[in-house]
Design a protein around this motif. Sequence first.
Motif, PDB file in Angstrom:
ATOM      1  N   ASN A 577       0.518  -0.100   2.164  1.00  0.00           N
ATOM      2  CA  ASN A 577       1.445   0.367   1.122  1.00  0.00           C
ATOM      3  C   ASN A 577       2.690   1.000   1.709  1.00  0.00           C
ATOM      4  O   ASN A 577       3.791   0.779   1.222  1.00  0.00           O
ATOM      5  N   GLN A 581       6.092  -0.735   0.799  1.00  0.00           N
ATOM      6  CA  GLN A 581       7.072   0.027   0.015  1.00  0.00           C
ATOM      7  C   GLN A 581       8.412   0.040   0.745  1.00  0.00           C
ATOM      8  O   GLN A 581       9.464  -0.158   0.152  1.00  0.00           O
ATOM      9  N   ASN A 585      10.698  -2.109  -1.552  1.00  0.00           N
ATOM     10  CA  ASN A 585      11.416  -1.176  -2.439  1.00  0.00           C
ATOM     11  C   ASN A 585      11.966  -0.023  -1.600  1.00  0.00           C
ATOM     12  O   ASN A 585      11.516   1.125  -1.726  1.00  0.00           O
ATOM     13  N   ASP A 605       8.646   1.104  -7.767  1.00  0.00           N
ATOM     14  CA  ASP A 605       7.373   0.860  -7.066  1.00  0.00           C
ATOM     15  C   ASP A 605       6.329   0.220  -7.980  1.00  0.00           C
ATOM     16  O   ASP A 605       6.282   0.485  -9.184  1.00  0.00           O
ATOM     17  N   LEU A 669       0.110   3.904  -5.201  1.00  0.00           N
ATOM     18  CA  LEU A 669       0.907   2.710  -4.926  1.00  0.00           C
ATOM     19  C   LEU A 669      -0.012   1.491  -4.959  1.00  0.00           C
ATOM     20  O   LEU A 669      -1.178   1.586  -4.575  1.00  0.00           O
ATOM     21  N   TYR A 671       1.062  -1.984  -3.956  1.00  0.00           N
ATOM     22  CA  TYR A 671       1.448  -3.214  -3.247  1.00  0.00           C
ATOM     23  C   TYR A 671       0.163  -3.774  -2.621  1.00  0.00           C
ATOM     24  O   TYR A 671      -0.078  -4.963  -2.635  1.00  0.00           O
TER      25      TYR A 671
END
Length: 759
Positions: A577, A581, A585, A605, A669, A671
Amino acid sequence: MSENLVYEGIIEEIIFQNDETGFMIANLNTHEDYICIKGVLPFIKSGDRLRVSGKLEIHPIYGEQLTVNYLEHVKPKERDELFKYLSSGVIKGIGEATAQLMMQAFGEEALEVIHENPERLLEIPGIGPKKLEQIILSYKEQYELRDFIMYFQNLNITVHMAMKIYRKFGLEAIEKIETNPYILADEISGIGFRFADQIAQKMGIESKSPFRIASGIQYILNREAGSGNSFLGKKTLCYLTERELGIPGDLVEQMIAELAVKGDVQVEQMSPKIDHMPLDHDENGDGFTDLAVYLPTLFYAEQQVALKLVKLMMMNNQPPQTFVDEFIEAYQEERGILLGQNQKLAVTRVLESGVFVITGGPGTGKTTIINAVISAFEILDKKVLLAAPTGRAAKRMTEATQRESKTIHRLLEFQGDMEFQRNDQNPLEADVIIIDEISMVDILLMYRLLDAIKDGSHLILVGDSDQLPSVGPGSVLKEILASGMIPSVCLDEIYRQSETSLIAENAHKINRGQAPILNKKDKDFFFISRTKADQILKEIEMLVTDRLPNYYGFSAMEDIQILAPMKGTGVGVDALNTMLQSVLNPKASEKGEKKVGFKLFRKGDKVMQIKNNYNIDWTNRFGEEGKGVFNGDIGFITMIDEVYREMTVVFDQEKEVVYDYASLDELTLAYAVTVHKSQGSEFKVVIMPVSYGPPMLMSRNILYTAITRARELVVLVGDKKYLNQMIHQTHEERRLSNLKGRIAHFKNVWEELSKQKYN
Ligand SMILES: Nc1ncnc2c1ncn2[C@@H]1O[C@H](COP(=O)(O)OP(=O)(O)OP(=O)(O)O)[C@@H](O)[C@H]1O
């Protein structure tokens, strides 16, 4: 560092106020000057006289502001001020005329009268019993609730949480908490044992206090329920509580007995046939051990699920066999398929059974059978309802059946706080209920579902028993199957024919302990060999940022999901993550950010809800409103608001949910997420690192669950050695529950009673 300054004055103007968080910005008139004050200042109204202390700060736009760290209400001083205050409308039920009369009757004592002898207000013309009640209530809200919240602020409890406590216990909360702070952990969701323990320590509660021990025992049982166990052996429970609380074991044992007598835990002899923790074995090691200790809700749920399943199984109306044969013939003709042996058996037996379980891996025809069964019941004029445990699964079911499918919560008309409108008093109006993805349903939800099903209905449970068990306690599907008492069919032939897809085929191979077919040209199942953690991370980064979006057209945010067996380690969810991130992002001046512990959230996110929150509100773009965001729901952060101290997340591209900063621990998070958290969801692309990890997590079950989440593409990145290890590691997480035993017990009881009836 600036010093603490004290000011006294009247609130002249409220510039900003958030009732939820209590955050406020206001102008204070000190008679000499105007000061802008800000901070968590709940229930302050214009006209209030306050003494505040805090530090002066310079805001780049608004200039000097006092950040308040202490606040005290001061009684209005002068007659004029008191009149102004009373007539301002701050206290509901008192307007200008009434304020005038009160001043005439009670003079400067007017506020004391409201506070100490409110019934004297009945002397004032125009104030009757009803109005008096309103005045008392509003005054309470003005003063007592404000003090109530300040009290909790001193214990580091947010306004939001303090209001939750107020709604639960009212103003008596303070007295209750001063007697036993652990009721907070027992009664208020969001306050755990450890937090309550810190409060208790602040209040000087003794470490061996009975409240502490009782609450500690409940905490351990709850924590274990969170890892799937419906009960704990008494020895294990004593050991874990003793360790958590740092107190002698005999005190814990004594408290378990007391709780059992009061009905705060349920205790029963543990059957030798069910799973145990190592500690629960007796000295002889013959496996027959002492007692199973349950939280009452779990005990009751397990009992009721078993009883209702047996009841449904024993009561049903069978359609004539000729109907079944004719129906199957017609269905095959209509669909242009020939049902396999097990598929036919499934259709036939579903129609004749009160409860029936259909299991099978991907592509074995579960949906085909659901569709057949719906048609058959509809021909028989039966009302059929469909549901699944998650929003995504319900949506898939709707698409596959062309009929409405709801989440189980919606089906049962969930009201918040574990209240359901549908229950045994108000059961579902249906003859047939079909539930998909049953492997995800825990014992508590299963109980609620069965509670709302009328006797004599048909219940059909569909799922894949090789998926990981439910997040919540129990192992409902596996235990129903293991009981051998509830009729079921396992579909084991793969029907999904595809020139290019290997996903279903490989899932079945893995399930049989065979090596999957990898890296065939134009197929959808790939393995990229990398051995070191940093190489694996780099490879995943390239796949997500470059190759899969640019060459295959997949969206990195929407279509691709990284799943990892574990959280820690160099290729765990946390490391992935952080990396994802930063590339998907990255930080930018216009994007708001919020740090919570070690977690950093940024606007844009991808995030996941990590616990069921049945009470949180959502709205969508059609103005519809609802409640509830569930464990595993994935969304995107659309706003981070520092002033309101809120973060907005949009789930499923439509459900907008506003999180108070205090509840950001419910998000993480997403991802990358753990395979456990991905249960019940499907993604176009699944990427998974395959590297060293603890054997419990490097298992076949985890690998199987991960790859069956993918619809279009699977990419595994790592070391083949660990892939093989996963395929051969069949050890499964052990869960303590006894649904199986109870089903057998109730079935025997039912049969005995039936025999007696006919003899
Ligand atoms: N007896 C059959 N003969 C031919 N095709 C079949 C038969 N049964 C199912 N199929 C086809 O196989 C495919 C997979 O079936 P289905 O979607 O019902 O399986 P499933 O178990 O629900 O799969 P998943 O769990 O992966 O969604 C579908 O295209 C379906 O039409």
